[in-house]
Every structure is written in C-alpha cells, then in structure tokens.
Design a protein around this motif. Structure first.
Motif, mmCIF file in Angstrom:
data_model
loop_
_atom_site.group_PDB
_atom_site.id
_atom_site.type_symbol
_atom_site.label_atom_id
_atom_site.label_comp_id
_atom_site.label_asym_id
_atom_site.label_seq_id
_atom_site.Cartn_x
_atom_site.Cartn_y
_atom_site.Cartn_z
ATOM 1 N N THR A 182 43.402 12.184 12.192
ATOM 2 C CA THR A 182 44.771 11.746 12.464
ATOM 3 C C THR A 182 45.661 12.152 11.294
ATOM 4 O O THR A 182 45.276 12.031 10.130
ATOM 5 N N SER A 183 46.827 12.634 11.625
ATOM 6 C CA SER A 183 47.765 13.058 10.588
ATOM 7 C C SER A 183 49.172 12.605 10.945
ATOM 8 O O SER A 183 49.467 12.270 12.102
ATOM 9 N N ILE A 184 50.035 12.604 9.940
ATOM 10 C CA ILE A 184 51.448 12.297 10.129
ATOM 11 C C ILE A 184 52.253 13.518 9.699
ATOM 12 O O ILE A 184 52.058 14.036 8.594
ATOM 13 N N GLY A 185 53.130 13.991 10.573
ATOM 14 C CA GLY A 185 54.009 15.105 10.238
ATOM 15 C C GLY A 185 55.424 14.610 9.989
ATOM 16 O O GLY A 185 55.921 13.731 10.694
ATOM 17 N N TYR A 214 50.379 15.141 6.389
ATOM 18 C CA TYR A 214 49.505 14.240 5.646
ATOM 19 C C TYR A 214 48.334 13.805 6.519
ATOM 20 O O TYR A 214 48.512 13.065 7.497
ATOM 21 N N LEU A 215 47.144 14.257 6.189
ATOM 22 C CA LEU A 215 45.944 13.751 6.849
ATOM 23 C C LEU A 215 45.700 12.323 6.365
ATOM 24 O O LEU A 215 45.789 12.050 5.154
ATOM 25 N N LEU A 216 45.402 11.421 7.290
ATOM 26 C CA LEU A 216 45.203 10.030 6.909
ATOM 27 C C LEU A 216 43.779 9.803 6.413
ATOM 28 O O LEU A 216 42.833 10.388 6.941
ATOM 29 N N ALA A 226 47.050 16.944 1.790
ATOM 30 C CA ALA A 226 48.364 16.945 2.435
ATOM 31 C C ALA A 226 49.143 18.133 1.873
ATOM 32 O O ALA A 226 48.730 18.763 0.885
ATOM 33 N N THR A 227 50.255 18.443 2.514
ATOM 34 C CA THR A 227 51.116 19.529 2.047
ATOM 35 C C THR A 227 52.573 19.108 2.177
ATOM 36 O O THR A 227 52.960 18.511 3.184
ATOM 37 N N GLU A 228 53.361 19.413 1.154
ATOM 38 C CA GLU A 228 54.804 19.165 1.193
ATOM 39 C C GLU A 228 55.546 20.443 0.834
ATOM 40 O O GLU A 228 55.116 21.192 -0.056
ATOM 41 N N ILE A 229 56.656 20.687 1.501
ATOM 42 C CA ILE A 229 57.557 21.776 1.114
ATOM 43 C C ILE A 229 58.727 21.178 0.354
ATOM 44 O O ILE A 229 59.342 20.207 0.806
ATOM 45 N N LYS A 230 59.022 21.746 -0.803
ATOM 46 C CA LYS A 230 60.183 21.334 -1.582
ATOM 47 C C LYS A 230 61.171 22.504 -1.642
ATOM 48 O O LYS A 230 60.798 23.613 -2.033
#
Length: 258
Positions: A182-185, A214-216, A226-230
C-alpha cells in the motif's frame, strides 16, 4: 592619489553591480524568450520507525539533481564510495559519477564526466538502450500500472501553504500473487504541464503530477522507501545555459548510432 566618487557615480556603480548579479541568475529568456527552464531534485527517502517519518539520507542513497531547458534535461548521477577496515565500513563519500544529457524530443542520451561546456562525451545511446544504461528517474516514461488493484481518494492535505491531492493505492507485488503493498501518492495540481512526475501513468490517471510517493511500513517491511520531487528553481545560471547550448551542439555533431 585617492579618487573621490560622487553619490551619483556610486549609485551608478551599484546599479551596474546589481545588473551583473541579476544576469548571473537570469532565466532562459537570455537565449529564448519562450524557454522553460530550472532545477529539480528527485529525493529518495526511507521510513524511520523510531521517528515515525520519512527522511533523506544520502549515505544510503544520494538524490538526483535535474536541470531542464525546454525539451532537454541534464541528470546528475551520484554514487557512494566506501572505505572498510576488517569488513567494517569506516568512511563513506558521495561522488558525482557523471551527467546524462537527454533530448526528450528524440529520446537520445549523452553521458559526460563533468558539468562543463567543454566536457567530452563518454557514451551515447538511444531509448532502446536506456533501461540498461540510464541511471536516474524515468519521469519521461509511462509505467505499467496494471498491478494496482485500487485507487482510493483521500482528503487533500496542506504542506507549506500548498494543497496536495492524495491517493491511496493498493498494488499487487510482482511475482507474488498473494502479496500486496500500500502506498500514498501526493499530487501537485499547480504543476500542470511539468516534465517531472514520479509516475507518469498514475499522474495522467489522477490528472495532476505525482510529486510524492510513499510506501507504507508493514511488520515485514518496517523501513520502506519513498520518493519526493523538489522544485528548486525556475531559472538557470549563465554557466548552466552555456552547458545546455554546448551539449545541444554536440548532439548535432555526434548523432547517436541507432
């Protein structure tokens, strides 16, 4: 002899200095008034159960810096050098391995050692070879999302005064029909039209660019990634524009062998 400047001349000098500083960070309008350019980073994160949050640690995995100008990008690829004594790591160092210039219209890739307008091409290749040769975020490529069993819309959230849409996704793990993750986008609808999203197919499905994934955590996998774009800047410096100009010329001089 000591020269004395009038207030008007001092003011003129201040204006000249300010102008030079402004030129050093001007947008791509220098070379093309309709250009879009800037800098983003793709930041890998890991969940820390003791802190109950996702954090960036470059000693585990360095991020990717991406410069863009119109339909071209340059991806900085970094690696980790380790020194060990008796099998125990005693020192880690982050190294820039190379830079990859990508023509997104023709999907051609050129690798350079240094970020310089005089750098020499190390290798070049086409999209057909990219899966095995390209290290970096594949924001340009559609992903297979057939493994996603469900999308569940969550309430919007506000981070640093910006609204993000959220989707909960349940995905079947490839090769294991009985396991799911489960992940949250997180989706930034103010970035419509951007080149950059974590998953192009999911972004198109939701209708806004995915800028956070973000994988829970689970009992079996307590520290998921998880991965974030800045989005760092919507401008390029003069030396960065020179690199783009030089590498675009190199592409014409040294076409990729298909």
């Amino acid at each position: 002899m000591i020269k004395i400047y009038s207030n008007n001349r001092i003011f003129s000098l201040q204006i000249a200095i300010a102008s030079l500083l402004a030129i050093a960070i001007l947008s791509c309008n220098i070379s093309n008034k309709s250009s879009k350019c800037g800098v983003v980073t793709f930041n890998p994160l890991f969940y820390y159960p003791d802190k109950k949050k996702y954090l960036y640690n470059e000693n585990i995995q360095p991020n990717y810096t991406v410069w863009y100008k119109d339909n071209s990008v340059i991806v900085q690829v970094k690696g980790i050098s380790t020194e060990s004594e008796n099998g125990v790591t005693v020192k880690k160092k982050i190294l820039v391995l190379y830079y990859t210039f990508i023509d997104l219209r023709k999907m051609l890739f050129y690798q350079y050692r240094n970020f310089s307008d005089t750098a020499v091409i190390l290798r070049s290749y086409s999209l057909a070879q990219a899966d095995s040769l390209f290290w970096g975020p594949r924001f340009y490529k559609k992903n297979d999302i057939s493994n996603i069993q469900s999308f569940i819309k969550l309430a919007d959230t506000i981070i640093d005064d910006k609204v993000f849409k959220r989707q909960k996704m349940v995905e079947r793990i490839t090769g294991d029909n009985d396991s799911f993750q489960t992940s949250i986008g997180y989706f930034d609808c103010t970035r419509q039209g951007t080149l950059f999203q974590i998953n192009k197919s999911i972004s198109e499905y939701v209708g806004c660019p995915m800028v956070g994934y973000y994988l829970l955590p689970t009992q079996k996998y307590p520290t998921p990634p998880a991965t974030e774009i800045k989005f760092i800047s919507e401008e390029l410096k003069i030396n960065e524009i020179r690199v783009f100009d030089a590498w675009e010329k190199n592409e014409k001089k040294y076409p990729v062998k298909q």
